[in-house]
Design a protein around this motif. Structure first.
Motif, PDB file in Angstrom:
ATOM      1  N   LEU A 289       0.829  -1.207   0.000  1.00  0.00           N
ATOM      2  CA  LEU A 289       0.000   0.000   0.000  1.00  0.00           C
ATOM      3  C   LEU A 289       0.862   1.255   0.000  1.00  0.00           C
ATOM      4  N   TYR A 290       1.869   1.312   0.847  1.00  0.00           N
ATOM      5  CA  TYR A 290       2.720   2.493   0.918  1.00  0.00           C
ATOM      6  C   TYR A 290       3.521   2.688  -0.368  1.00  0.00           C
ATOM      7  N   THR A 291       3.947   1.587  -0.967  1.00  0.00           N
ATOM      8  CA  THR A 291       4.721   1.693  -2.206  1.00  0.00           C
ATOM      9  C   THR A 291       3.883   2.267  -3.336  1.00  0.00           C
ATOM     10  N   PHE A 292       2.661   1.775  -3.470  1.00  0.00           N
ATOM     11  CA  PHE A 292       1.796   2.272  -4.543  1.00  0.00           C
ATOM     12  C   PHE A 292       1.294   3.679  -4.245  1.00  0.00           C
ATOM     13  N   ALA A 293       1.079   3.997  -2.970  1.00  0.00           N
ATOM     14  CA  ALA A 293       0.673   5.356  -2.612  1.00  0.00           C
ATOM     15  C   ALA A 293       1.781   6.352  -2.957  1.00  0.00           C
ATOM     16  N   GLN A 305      -4.805   8.914 -11.037  1.00  0.00           N
ATOM     17  CA  GLN A 305      -3.566   8.244 -10.625  1.00  0.00           C
ATOM     18  C   GLN A 305      -3.693   7.687  -9.211  1.00  0.00           C
ATOM     19  N   ILE A 306      -4.281   8.452  -8.311  1.00  0.00           N
ATOM     20  CA  ILE A 306      -4.475   7.961  -6.943  1.00  0.00           C
ATOM     21  C   ILE A 306      -5.355   6.728  -6.946  1.00  0.00           C
ATOM     22  N   PHE A 307      -6.477   6.814  -7.661  1.00  0.00           N
ATOM     23  CA  PHE A 307      -7.384   5.668  -7.734  1.00  0.00           C
ATOM     24  C   PHE A 307      -6.718   4.473  -8.401  1.00  0.00           C
ATOM     25  N   ILE A 349      -5.267  -4.892 -15.737  1.00  0.00           N
ATOM     26  CA  ILE A 349      -4.187  -3.963 -16.073  1.00  0.00           C
ATOM     27  C   ILE A 349      -4.708  -2.864 -16.997  1.00  0.00           C
ATOM     28  N   ALA A 350      -5.565  -3.223 -17.955  1.00  0.00           N
ATOM     29  CA  ALA A 350      -6.156  -2.224 -18.846  1.00  0.00           C
ATOM     30  C   ALA A 350      -6.999  -1.223 -18.054  1.00  0.00           C
ATOM     31  N   TYR A 351      -7.742  -1.721 -17.085  1.00  0.00           N
ATOM     32  CA  TYR A 351      -8.578  -0.869 -16.230  1.00  0.00           C
ATOM     33  C   TYR A 351      -7.709   0.129 -15.460  1.00  0.00           C
ATOM     34  N   ILE A 352      -6.651  -0.371 -14.856  1.00  0.00           N
ATOM     35  CA  ILE A 352      -5.749   0.488 -14.074  1.00  0.00           C
ATOM     36  C   ILE A 352      -5.044   1.493 -14.974  1.00  0.00           C
ATOM     37  N   MET A 353      -4.607   1.037 -16.132  1.00  0.00           N
ATOM     38  CA  MET A 353      -3.863   1.903 -17.035  1.00  0.00           C
ATOM     39  C   MET A 353      -4.706   3.068 -17.514  1.00  0.00           C
ATOM     40  N   LYS A 359      -6.294  10.314 -15.955  1.00  0.00           N
ATOM     41  CA  LYS A 359      -6.031  11.203 -14.823  1.00  0.00           C
ATOM     42  C   LYS A 359      -7.249  11.906 -14.238  1.00  0.00           C
ATOM     43  N   ASN A 360      -8.099  12.540 -15.048  1.00  0.00           N
ATOM     44  CA  ASN A 360      -9.100  13.447 -14.495  1.00  0.00           C
ATOM     45  C   ASN A 360     -10.255  12.725 -13.820  1.00  0.00           C
ATOM     46  N   LEU A 361     -10.953  13.443 -12.953  1.00  0.00           N
ATOM     47  CA  LEU A 361     -12.005  12.875 -12.111  1.00  0.00           C
ATOM     48  C   LEU A 361     -13.199  12.396 -12.927  1.00  0.00           C
TER      49      LEU A 361
END
Length: 401
Positions: A289-293, A305-307, A349-353, A359-361
């Motif tokens: 968690l800390y690494t990805f944060a 990016q946060i999400f 991975i596609a979802y995360i990418m 980026k935007n909300l």
């Protein structure tokens, strides 16, 4: 001879920065010179703390300024400014990597600029070596993280890689780059990615998500190949890289793996190793968690990016638990199991990418309320249902830039 090579790399980096970034190049020169001052004045016990805090403070300020101009003033960002921010992120990697080497007493720099393994030799900076490392042009705009020791070894070599081998590597890299660029052009004509994902319906969103992510991946793959060619053009070779390869990703592994953890370690490998060393290995609890944060912070703290990175952290934990549990049980035929988990891996991975890149909300919310959320939701459910098995901690690392 060595000084000539260093001057060649440094001057080439300064010229490249001025040409590619224009007036924004000052955003690179200031932290580079500031880091040099810190390395002169701060003791080896605390140099890593000061360099980390000041470099990240400068980078965060630049990111916030970028977000202000983009979202509040609704300006179209100059391409030179975007290049500058990307280069600044790479500079952060090099500065913190060198500072950690000094703090851990793995290396010490003697007055003549030679790197030696020692815990007793005092730190005496060589300005030309340090500035050349921070600004050398093959890794200024892209490319993998090269440690200071590897950089020194490459510069100190009596001869560079052979002309024939260098020519072949450069030619191959350029040909593959052009091939991937051609595939991108074909894909762009068929997918209006941002508009389609905001307006798509039902399962059509899955196709749009996958094809858009493929477009982003082709961009990264082509840039990595071009970075490798640039390394060889500058006279660097891969022979001395014992802990990394010049190319930041194995395309075959990335596209065929059925494990998110393998994808994370393979995607942008040098950045993943840097994050493991900087954050993961220094945390006692909740390392992933800390690494990805931190990676979300390093990338710029946009809502997407946060999400995206926090979602990646959860998916990585779920992936580790799922393969631990089902991988050892004959519930499914091996081929079926590998196929299903491969499909899940590629879609997640596609979802995360998409979340990270767009980026935007507004786009993030459209992605969350689409059918695509089914795939990470399945892993989230399994994460809570499957028991956690005792054993060695997974070697989670974070990709991406």
């Amino acid at each position: 001879m060595r000084e000539c090579k260093l001057a060649y790399l440094l001057v080439g980096g300064v010229i490249l920065a001025c040409v590619s970034m224009g007036q924004y190049a000052v955003l690179i020169f200031i932290p580079a010179l500031g880091s040099l001052v810190l390395l002169y004045t701060v003791s080896w016990q605390s140099v890593h703390v000061w360099t980390f805090l000041l470099q990240m403070a400068w980078q965060t300020g630049c990111h916030l300024w970028l977000m202000y101009r983009q979202h509040y003033l609704e300006e179209t960002l100059p391409i030179k400014l975007t290049i500058t921010i990307s280069s600044l992120m790479l500079l952060t990697q090099k500065v913190t990597s060198l500072a950690m080497d000094l703090h851990e007493r793995k290396v010490a720099l003697t007055a003549d600029g030679c790197m030696k393994k020692s815990s007793h030799i005092p730190w005496k900076n060589n300005v030309l070596y340090t500035l050349s490392y921070l600004m050398f042009f093959p890794a200024l705009l892209g490319g993998p993280l090269c440690s200071f020791v590897e950089f020194q070894q490459q510069v100190s070599r009596a001869s560079m890689c052979t002309n024939l081998r260098r020519a072949w590597t450069v030619t191959r890299g350029c040909m593959l780059f052009m091939l991937l660029q051609a595939l991108q052009v074909v894909l762009i004509k068929k997918v209006n990615f941002e508009g389609n994902l905001m307006d798509c319906k039902n399962l059509q969103c899955v196709y749009v998500m996958w094809s858009t992510a493929l477009l982003f991946k082709l961009t990264y793959y082509s840039h990595w190949l071009l970075d490798e060619a640039l390394f060889h053009t500058a006279g660097f070779s891969t022979e001395l890289y014992s802990h990394m390869s010049v190319c930041d990703g194995n395309i075959f592994t990335l596209e065929t793996t059925n494990k998110i953890s393998v994808f994370a370690r393979t995607w942008n490998k040098s950045t993943a190793k840097w994050l493991r060393r900087l954050i993961f290995q220094n945390c006692q609890r909740r390392r992933t968690l800390y690494t990805f944060a931190f990676s979300a912070w390093w990338h710029g703290l946009h809502p997407g990016q946060i999400f995206g990175f926090l979602c990646w952290a959860v998916m990585l934990e779920a992936d580790y638990r799922i393969h631990k549990y089902y991988g050892s049980k004959p519930f499914f035929p091996r081929v079926l199991y590998n196929t299903l988990t491969w499909l899940q891996t590629q879609l997640i991975i596609a979802y995360i990418m998409l979340a990270v890149e767009m980026k935007n909300l507004a786009f993030m919310l459209a992605l969350c309320f689409s059918y695509n959320t089914i795939f990470p939701a399945i892993y989230c459910i399994l994460l809570f249902l499957l028991p956690e098995k005792k054993g060695a901690a997974p070697k989670h690392t974070l990709p991406h830039r």
